[in-house]
Enzyme design. Structure first.
Site, mmCIF file in Angstrom:
data_model
loop_
_atom_site.group_PDB
_atom_site.id
_atom_site.type_symbol
_atom_site.label_atom_id
_atom_site.label_comp_id
_atom_site.label_asym_id
_atom_site.label_seq_id
_atom_site.Cartn_x
_atom_site.Cartn_y
_atom_site.Cartn_z
ATOM 1 N N GLU A 92 28.441 80.140 87.953
ATOM 2 C CA GLU A 92 28.126 81.170 87.500
ATOM 3 C C GLU A 92 27.596 82.322 88.697
ATOM 4 O OE1 GLU A 92 26.245 81.407 83.637
ATOM 5 O OE2 GLU A 92 27.713 80.449 82.785
ATOM 6 N N ASN A 120 33.507 78.374 82.559
ATOM 7 C CA ASN A 120 32.441 78.660 81.441
ATOM 8 C C ASN A 120 32.886 79.992 80.697
ATOM 9 O OD1 ASN A 120 31.056 76.740 82.667
ATOM 10 N ND2 ASN A 120 29.190 77.924 83.126
ATOM 11 N N TYR A 137 32.116 81.588 76.782
ATOM 12 C CA TYR A 137 31.277 81.836 75.075
ATOM 13 C C TYR A 137 31.852 83.009 74.429
ATOM 14 C CZ TYR A 137 27.820 78.773 77.386
ATOM 15 O OH TYR A 137 27.244 77.803 78.265
ATOM 16 N N GLU A 166 31.366 74.712 80.717
ATOM 17 C CA GLU A 166 30.225 74.983 79.639
ATOM 18 C C GLU A 166 31.086 75.840 78.403
ATOM 19 O OE1 GLU A 166 27.062 77.529 80.572
ATOM 20 O OE2 GLU A 166 26.661 76.381 82.538
ATOM 21 N N HIS A 221 22.172 75.990 90.278
ATOM 22 C CA HIS A 221 22.167 76.635 88.842
ATOM 23 C C HIS A 221 20.822 77.651 88.755
ATOM 24 C CE1 HIS A 221 23.698 76.146 84.389
ATOM 25 N NE2 HIS A 221 22.749 77.218 84.407
ATOM 26 N N ARG A 261 26.968 66.786 82.911
ATOM 27 C CA ARG A 261 26.778 67.714 84.084
ATOM 28 C C ARG A 261 25.321 68.246 84.126
ATOM 29 N NH1 ARG A 261 27.865 73.936 83.780
ATOM 30 N NH2 ARG A 261 27.345 74.444 85.996
HETATM 31 O O1 IFM Z 1 21.998 78.637 79.266
HETATM 32 C C1 IFM Z 1 22.981 79.259 79.915
HETATM 33 C C2 IFM Z 1 23.450 78.377 81.215
HETATM 34 O O2 IFM Z 1 22.475 78.103 82.241
HETATM 35 C C3 IFM Z 1 24.455 79.238 82.102
HETATM 36 N N1 IFM Z 1 25.597 79.523 81.203
HETATM 37 C C4 IFM Z 1 25.685 80.219 79.890
HETATM 38 C C5 IFM Z 1 24.438 79.425 79.215
HETATM 39 C C6 IFM Z 1 24.012 80.141 77.822
HETATM 40 O O3 IFM Z 1 23.578 81.516 78.018
#
Ligand code: IFM
Length: 457
Positions: free
Chosen positions: A164, A292, A294, A363, A119, A76
């Site tokens: 995002e 995505n 985290y 992600e 992006h 990607r």
């Molecule tokens: O690096 C970023 C990415 O560009 C978008 N999502 C989160 C990642 C980590 O912060």
């Protein structure tokens, strides 16, 4: 316990144009809002910028060879709007030619390309005319999307309209910590809405150009955990859910906005700039939702930064993330909770039911304090643990009936981490920014085995 993935489960890795390409003034590329922002003193840690980044523009062949060794099913990447349609003028053939080469070499290496159209590198010329606050930017985006899809659609079949939109709108136009770096109330909400419109318009254009395309959008969604039984914290959780998730998932998956939006932001806008057909446009049939994730979101109620509701920025919702004393935090300062990942998927399933398309994790990953040891290796055990636990969380959600088709690890290689500069390292491959030497980390070999066996111990 071993987590086993189906044979057709897609294992990938992800990057983005401004974070890796460099070559910001080559072959007709014009400035984006991130060039402007990163060259404004004080906006990025150590005043770093993406001028060179990983020099991927010149080294993509070497990077694709690494992907081949890794055994990636899919890669990607994002297309840089300011390379393809700089300053919203005529199409720049040289910009498209770069992506031709990239896509052709990926396919020759047996790796399926997955292209993100946006992006975060908005042409600066469009920001100068209002950027995402203006609906004309959504229309311009659709034109650019059509150019990209018509040109690459014979070879690229997986398309992501936006990455995002929360970050593009709320971090960029309300918190001001991302480009274009402004702090607004109504402007940020307009940006969020016009991004939804842009998504819908672009999805239509990609489908028209590439009838066999898989089209989706990538949202960074919060797994919201209520931090106490108090009414104040329950309300804080609802406001977090609104700004992190619902103002994006509701238009995209249902064609509506939640009623809470009018209540929460009544002081700064009457939403009269939303036109009748916008939500229907945003609500396009989707082949997949890109998710995505985290870290878990744990909002507690606090006082608003600005007491006067009429003067508030959009993100001033009276909430603050709770960090537990002594808990492990990543290099980004983010807590880790893989169960929250499973909970996010089951929330999506319960909330959207049949309206939820199949999911790709577009992600997931971790920034660790990676250093090249004296023996030339990078022993990133924290990353192996994090990704292993999060893949197990994906498997657990699949076992609970959530249709998840693939996982793109963030990131293939260390890169420019936006306002945090080059210090946080998310890659499977270490990049020495002085020499541009690439060093696969321990996680690279570990992920290669995961891909080969479709199994996580
Ligand atoms: O690096 C970023 C990415 O560009 C978008 N999502 C989160 C990642 C980590 O912060």
């Amino acid at each position: 316990m071993t987590a086993q993935f189906p044979p057709d489960f897609v294992f990938g890795a992800a990057t983005a144009s401004y974070q890796i390409e460099g070559a910001v003034a080559e072959d007709g590329r014009r400035p984006s809002i991130w060039d402007t922002f990163s060259h404004t003193p004080g906006k990025v840690v150590a005043d770093e910028n993406g001028d060179i980044a990983c020099d991927h523009y010149h080294r993509f062949g070497e990077d694709i060879e690494l992907m081949r060794q890794l055994g990636l099913d899919s890669y990607r990447f994002s297309l840089a709007w300011p390379r393809i349609k700089p300053d919203d003028g005529p199409v720049n053939a040289a910009g498209l030619a770069f992506y031709d080469k990239l896509v052709d070499e990926l396919l020759a290496a047996g790796i399926e390309p997955a292209a993100t159209l946006y992006h975060w590198d908005l042409p600066q010329a469009l920001e100068d005319r209002g950027g995402w606050r203006e609906r004309s930017t959504a229309e311009q985006f659709a034109e650019y999307a059509a150019v990209a899809a018509e040109h690459l659609g014979d070879r690229v079949k997986r398309w992501i309209t936006l990455n995002e939109p929360f970050c593009s709108s709320i971090l960029g136009y309300s918190e001001g910590v991302h480009a274009p770096g402004v702090q607004e109330g109504e402007g940020a909400l307009k940006a969020a809405h016009h991004l939804m419109l842009a998504h819908g318009l672009a999805a239509q254009r990609v489908r028209a150009a590439v009838p066999d395309a898989e089209v989706g959008i990538t949202l960074n969604l919060a797994s919201v955990q209520q931090v106490s039984d108090s009414q104040a914290d329950a309300d804080a959780a609802r406001r977090s859910m609104l700004i992190d998730n619902l103002i994006f998932t509701e238009p995209v998956l249902k064609g509506t906005y939640p009623a809470l939006a009018r209540e929460v932001w009544a002081g700064i806008t009457d939403f009269s700039w939303i036109q009748d057909c916008d939500l229907a446009t945003a609500h396009q049939p989707l082949d997949f939702l890109g998710v995505n994730f985290y870290f878990p979101t744990r909002p507690k109620a606090v006082a608003h930064d600005e007491p006067d509701p009429a003067k508030r920025v959009a993100s001033d919702l009276g909430t603050e993330q709770v960090i537990h004393e002594g808990e492990y935090l990543t290099e980004m300062g983010w807590p880790v909770d893989a169960d929250a990942f499973t909970a996010l998927f089951t929330w999506l399933r319960d909330e959207y039911g049949d309206a939820l398309p199949p999911i790709y994790v577009t992600e997931n990953g971790i920034a660790c304090p990676d250093v090249v040891g004296p023996d030339g290796t990078v022993d990133d055990q924290d990353r192996i643990r994090y990704v292993g636990d999060h893949l197990a969380a994906v498997r657990s959600a699949m076992d609970q009936g959530v249709d998840i088709r693939g996982y793109y690890l963030w990131s293939l290689m260390d890169n420019f981490e936006w306002a945090r500069g080059y210090q946080p390292r998310f890659g499977l491959v270490h990049v020495d920014y002085e020499t541009q030497q690439r060093t696969p980390k321990a996680s690279f070999g570990w992920y290669r085995d995961v891909i080969a066996t479709h199994e996580v111990e």
